[in-house]
Each structure stands twice: as C-alpha cells, then as structure tokens.
Design a protein around this motif. Structure first.
Motif, mmCIF file in Angstrom:
data_model
loop_
_atom_site.group_PDB
_atom_site.id
_atom_site.type_symbol
_atom_site.label_atom_id
_atom_site.label_comp_id
_atom_site.label_asym_id
_atom_site.label_seq_id
_atom_site.Cartn_x
_atom_site.Cartn_y
_atom_site.Cartn_z
ATOM 1 N N ARG A 5 5.000 -3.889 -5.198
ATOM 2 C CA ARG A 5 5.059 -4.843 -4.083
ATOM 3 C C ARG A 5 4.082 -6.003 -4.275
ATOM 4 N N CYS A 6 3.071 -5.809 -5.129
ATOM 5 C CA CYS A 6 2.094 -6.874 -5.398
ATOM 6 C C CYS A 6 2.070 -7.294 -6.863
ATOM 7 N N HIS A 7 2.169 -6.315 -7.774
ATOM 8 C CA HIS A 7 2.060 -6.566 -9.213
ATOM 9 C C HIS A 7 3.429 -6.572 -9.869
ATOM 10 N N SER A 8 3.603 -7.443 -10.864
ATOM 11 C CA SER A 8 4.810 -7.375 -11.679
ATOM 12 C C SER A 8 4.775 -6.062 -12.453
ATOM 13 N N ILE A 9 5.871 -5.332 -12.411
ATOM 14 C CA ILE A 9 5.964 -4.062 -13.132
ATOM 15 C C ILE A 9 7.022 -4.149 -14.230
ATOM 16 N N GLU A 10 7.353 -5.362 -14.604
ATOM 17 C CA GLU A 10 8.363 -5.606 -15.630
ATOM 18 C C GLU A 10 7.706 -6.169 -16.890
ATOM 19 N N ALA A 11 8.495 -6.280 -17.951
ATOM 20 C CA ALA A 11 7.997 -6.797 -19.233
ATOM 21 C C ALA A 11 7.720 -8.293 -19.178
ATOM 22 N N THR A 12 8.330 -8.999 -18.238
ATOM 23 C CA THR A 12 8.121 -10.436 -18.077
ATOM 24 C C THR A 12 8.080 -10.761 -16.595
ATOM 25 N N GLN A 52 -6.095 2.579 -2.336
ATOM 26 C CA GLN A 52 -6.622 3.424 -3.410
ATOM 27 C C GLN A 52 -5.627 4.558 -3.609
ATOM 28 N N ILE A 53 -5.042 4.611 -4.805
ATOM 29 C CA ILE A 53 -4.007 5.589 -5.104
ATOM 30 C C ILE A 53 -4.509 6.508 -6.208
ATOM 31 N N GLN A 54 -4.396 7.793 -5.972
ATOM 32 C CA GLN A 54 -4.809 8.786 -6.966
ATOM 33 C C GLN A 54 -3.550 9.462 -7.502
ATOM 34 N N PHE A 55 -3.397 9.446 -8.832
ATOM 35 C CA PHE A 55 -2.212 10.001 -9.466
ATOM 36 C C PHE A 55 -2.528 11.353 -10.106
ATOM 37 N N SER A 56 -1.510 12.219 -10.171
ATOM 38 C CA SER A 56 -1.652 13.502 -10.861
ATOM 39 C C SER A 56 -1.679 13.244 -12.373
ATOM 40 N N THR A 57 -2.043 14.253 -13.134
ATOM 41 C CA THR A 57 -2.075 14.135 -14.594
ATOM 42 C C THR A 57 -0.715 13.716 -15.138
ATOM 43 N N GLU A 58 0.344 14.302 -14.617
ATOM 44 C CA GLU A 58 1.696 13.959 -15.065
ATOM 45 C C GLU A 58 2.050 12.524 -14.702
ATOM 46 N N GLU A 59 1.660 12.096 -13.502
ATOM 47 C CA GLU A 59 1.937 10.719 -13.081
ATOM 48 C C GLU A 59 1.162 9.720 -13.925
ATOM 49 N N VAL A 60 -0.092 10.033 -14.246
ATOM 50 C CA VAL A 60 -0.899 9.151 -15.104
ATOM 51 C C VAL A 60 -0.198 8.953 -16.437
ATOM 52 N N SER A 61 0.247 10.037 -17.025
ATOM 53 C CA SER A 61 0.944 9.968 -18.301
ATOM 54 C C SER A 61 2.215 9.125 -18.190
ATOM 55 N N ALA A 62 2.977 9.340 -17.134
ATOM 56 C CA ALA A 62 4.225 8.592 -16.932
ATOM 57 C C ALA A 62 3.955 7.100 -16.728
ATOM 58 N N VAL A 63 2.956 6.773 -15.916
ATOM 59 C CA VAL A 63 2.622 5.368 -15.662
ATOM 60 C C VAL A 63 2.175 4.691 -16.958
ATOM 61 N N LEU A 64 1.290 5.337 -17.704
ATOM 62 C CA LEU A 64 0.802 4.729 -18.946
ATOM 63 C C LEU A 64 1.917 4.598 -19.984
ATOM 64 N N ASN A 65 2.793 5.586 -20.068
ATOM 65 C CA ASN A 65 3.922 5.480 -20.994
ATOM 66 C C ASN A 65 4.856 4.340 -20.591
ATOM 67 N N LEU A 67 3.994 1.619 -18.816
ATOM 68 C CA LEU A 67 3.297 0.356 -19.092
ATOM 69 C C LEU A 67 3.285 0.065 -20.583
ATOM 70 N N GLY A 68 3.109 1.093 -21.393
ATOM 71 C CA GLY A 68 3.169 0.908 -22.841
ATOM 72 C C GLY A 68 4.529 0.410 -23.288
ATOM 73 N N SER A 69 5.589 0.903 -22.651
ATOM 74 C CA SER A 69 6.941 0.483 -23.038
ATOM 75 C C SER A 69 7.194 -0.983 -22.700
ATOM 76 N N PRO A 75 0.585 4.210 -25.386
ATOM 77 C CA PRO A 75 -0.796 4.629 -25.180
ATOM 78 C C PRO A 75 -1.407 5.284 -26.417
ATOM 79 N N SER A 76 -0.629 6.073 -27.131
ATOM 80 C CA SER A 76 -1.143 6.760 -28.322
ATOM 81 C C SER A 76 -1.468 5.789 -29.455
ATOM 82 N N GLU A 77 -0.934 4.588 -29.401
ATOM 83 C CA GLU A 77 -1.192 3.578 -30.434
ATOM 84 C C GLU A 77 -2.370 2.667 -30.095
#
Length: 93
Positions: A5-12, A52-65, A67-69, A75-77
């Motif tokens: 709702r505030c941040h672009s969550i797309e590649a462009t 302030q949003i706190q994510f579970s371990t699985e959500e953190v992984s999903a969000v970072l993956n 964003l990496g895409s 993230p591993s790179e």
C-alpha cells in the motif's frame, strides 16, 4: 498485503506513497542479515504511519526470496555483510 500500500513491490515502478522507497531498492541497500533480523523482529521506521510488522521464519524466507526475484539476485547470492548487523540500530523501512 502489508507493504504494497506504500512501497512498490514490483520489479519496476514507483511506490504508491511518495517518499516510500521501492522494496527492491531496500533489498539491495541493506545487508541480507540485517533484513532477516528486521523482518523477524519487527522493523522500525522513522515515521509513525508505518506499522511494525513481525514475520515468521517462513514468511521472512518467502519475502526475501520474492524480493530477490524482482531485484534479480537471490538471497543466497548476496554477499554477507563485512560487519555483523547492529540489531539495535536497524531502521530499514
């Protein structure tokens, strides 16, 4: 749901809220360890409107993956931070 709702969550494209950086830029700006910690512990912000949003371990992984895409680097790179992150000083948006 929480960020788009505030941040672009797309590649462009611009963020819906002027002044809110696209998440792809935040992903590339901060060390991956700092982002992992921030997402898991609840990221702080310099402005009140951002919840302030706190994510579970699985959500953190999903969000970072995701964003990496959209940023083009998994993230591993990402190189580890030269200096360990400072959890008390973290303030990524």
């Amino acid at each position: 749901k929480n960020c788009g709702r505030c941040h672009s969550i797309e590649a462009t494209g611009e963020s819906p809220l002027k002044g809110a950086p696209p998440l792809r830029e935040i992903y590339l700006r901060y060390p991956i360890e700092q982002l992992e910690y921030g997402f898991a512990e609840g990221m702080g912000s310099k402005h009140r409107e951002m919840p302030q949003i706190q994510f579970s371990t699985e959500e953190v992984s999903a969000v970072l993956n995701y964003l990496g895409s959209i940023a083009g680097i998994a993230p591993s790179e990402r190189a580890p931070a030269a200096i360990p992150p400072n959890p008390e000083g973290i303030e990524p948006p």
